[in-house]
Each structure stands twice: as structure tokens, then as C-alpha cells.
Write an enzyme that holds these catalytic residues in place. Structure first.
Site, short mmCIF file in Angstrom:
data_model
loop_
_atom_site.label_atom_id
_atom_site.label_comp_id
_atom_site.label_asym_id
_atom_site.label_seq_id
_atom_site.Cartn_x
_atom_site.Cartn_y
_atom_site.Cartn_z
N TYR A 1 58.99 -12.62 23.69
CA TYR A 1 58.96 -14.02 24.06
C TYR A 1 60.13 -14.33 24.99
O TYR A 1 59.99 -15.06 25.97
CB TYR A 1 59.01 -14.93 22.83
CG TYR A 1 57.79 -14.79 21.94
CD1 TYR A 1 56.61 -15.44 22.26
CD2 TYR A 1 57.83 -14.02 20.79
CE1 TYR A 1 55.49 -15.33 21.45
CE2 TYR A 1 56.72 -13.90 19.98
CZ TYR A 1 55.56 -14.55 20.31
OH TYR A 1 54.45 -14.43 19.52
N ASN B 1 47.27 -20.73 23.42
CA ASN B 1 46.38 -20.11 24.40
C ASN B 1 44.93 -20.26 23.93
O ASN B 1 44.58 -19.78 22.85
CB ASN B 1 46.74 -18.62 24.54
CG ASN B 1 45.72 -17.85 25.35
OD1 ASN B 1 45.01 -18.41 26.17
ND2 ASN B 1 45.66 -16.55 25.12
N CYS C 1 47.58 -13.06 25.21
CA CYS C 1 48.69 -13.48 24.36
C CYS C 1 49.06 -12.39 23.35
O CYS C 1 50.18 -12.38 22.84
CB CYS C 1 48.37 -14.79 23.65
SG CYS C 1 46.83 -14.78 22.72
N HIS C 2 48.15 -11.46 23.10
CA HIS C 2 48.43 -10.36 22.18
C HIS C 2 49.49 -9.40 22.73
O HIS C 2 50.05 -8.61 21.99
CB HIS C 2 47.14 -9.59 21.85
CG HIS C 2 46.47 -9.00 23.04
ND1 HIS C 2 45.59 -9.72 23.83
CD2 HIS C 2 46.55 -7.76 23.59
CE1 HIS C 2 45.15 -8.94 24.80
NE2 HIS C 2 45.72 -7.76 24.69
N GLU D 1 44.40 -0.92 24.63
CA GLU D 1 44.83 -1.02 26.03
C GLU D 1 45.69 0.17 26.44
O GLU D 1 45.51 0.72 27.53
CB GLU D 1 45.60 -2.33 26.24
CG GLU D 1 44.70 -3.54 26.14
CD GLU D 1 45.43 -4.86 26.36
OE1 GLU D 1 44.75 -5.88 26.34
OE2 GLU D 1 46.67 -4.87 26.54
#
Length: 173
Positions: free
Chosen positions: A108, A131, A139-140, A166
Site C-alpha cells: 500500500y 474497487n 486490487c489483489h 499470475e
């Protein structure tokens, strides 16, 4: 005229997704078990709305993007089919999230710094939590400063799955 939001479902390897559309644009994407959250957030954005279940109502470009994503292919984001409603600051945070490459993550604090406001860590975390379009607006990919997985409306197991997917599978086209 009262705005109408149509909800359709999309199967995913980590649970069914709810896709809420208005005027052929995605306004919310979340996991089915977060539907109450979806309705609450959208009622804040659009005071008087009508909801209807309408299979197949999500724009085809969104469904194709999700299909490719879960198959391990990262396509360009279909931005014209997404309607993000939020404050200017939230919009900046969400654009910052889009800028985090798949397979990577940021804290963050790092995201706040990248947005030019390193003291806005809590505000960035709040915007991240609000979000409306999970997965597409990633946002993950935001984690705690100490590298731990923190705060994800879909649950930390899903967040871990998305990050692992990912890192291991996604390749851009």
C-alpha cells in the site's frame, strides 16, 4: 429514469463471479458470495437502482477477457466496457492498480508513493477496498508492507490463488 443493473454469472476456478452491468458497461465484478457487498457499493453510487438477473448481460469483451485470464493469457484491458464510478482519488488509485504488472505486487505504501502521496497509505488502502471491479482492476496485487497477504474481499485464499496464477501462468498477448 431509474438506472437498471443487470447481473450475470461467470464460472471461475475459484468460485462463480457476479458481473453487474449498466448500459452495456461493467460496473461491478465480485465473487458470488460477495453479492451483498456489490449491492451496497452500487446503491451508494446510484441511489435508486433496479436489479435484474439477466444471464449473458455482461459485455462479450469482459467475458472473453476473463476466459483468457483464467486460461493463462493476459489480454489488453477492455476499458471501454468498464464504468468506474468513484472520487478522483479513487480513480487514481484504481489506475495505479492497473499499472501493477501481472505476476508482481506492491505494498500500500509503495502504491501511495507511486501516486505521489506517500502519506496516503490508509486512503490508498480504503480506495483499494472499494474497487468495484475485482480481477480486472487488480486490487489483489496489493499486499502488506511486510510481504503478507492482507485484506481482500474475496478472501485471502482467492488472493493467493490469483497471485500464484499470475506469477506462474500469465503471458501477455
Amino acid at each position: 429514469m431509474t438506472p437498471r443493473i443487470h447481473v450475470s454469472r461467470f464460472p471461475s476456478p475459484i468460485g462463480p463471479l457476479s458481473l453487474a452491468t449498466m448500459d452495456n458497461q461493467l460496473v461491478h465484478l465480485d465473487f458470488d458470495d460477495n453479492e451483498e457487498r456489490m449491492r451496497t457499493l452500487q446503491h451508494r453510487r446510484y441511489r435508486h437502482i433496479q436489479w435484474s438477473e439477466q444471464p449473458g448481460s455482461a459485455p462479450r469483451a469482459i467475458a472473453e477477457w476473463l476466459e483468457a485470464y483464467f486460461d493463462g493469457v493476459l489480454q489488453p484491458l477492455p476499458r471501454s466496457h468498464i464504468r468506474l464510478t468513484g472520487t478522483d482519488f479513487q480513480q487514481r488509485v484504481w489506475q495505479g492498480l492497473i499499472g501493477i504488472p501481472a505476476g508482481e505486487h506492491r505494498s500500500y505504501g509503495a502504491l501511495a508513493e507511486a501516486l505521489g502521496n506517500p502519506k496516503a497509505v490508509r486512503a490508498v488502502a480504503r480506495a483499494n477496498a472499494l474497487n468495484p471491479v475485482a480481477i480486472l482492476i487488480p486490487c489483489h496485487r496489493v499486499i502488506g508492507a511486510n510481504g503478507t497477504l492482507t485484506g481482500y474481499a474475496g478472501g485471502l485464499e482467492r488472493k493467493a490463488w490469483l497471485l500464484n496464477h499470475e506469477a506462474a501462468n500469465l503471458k501477455a498477448v
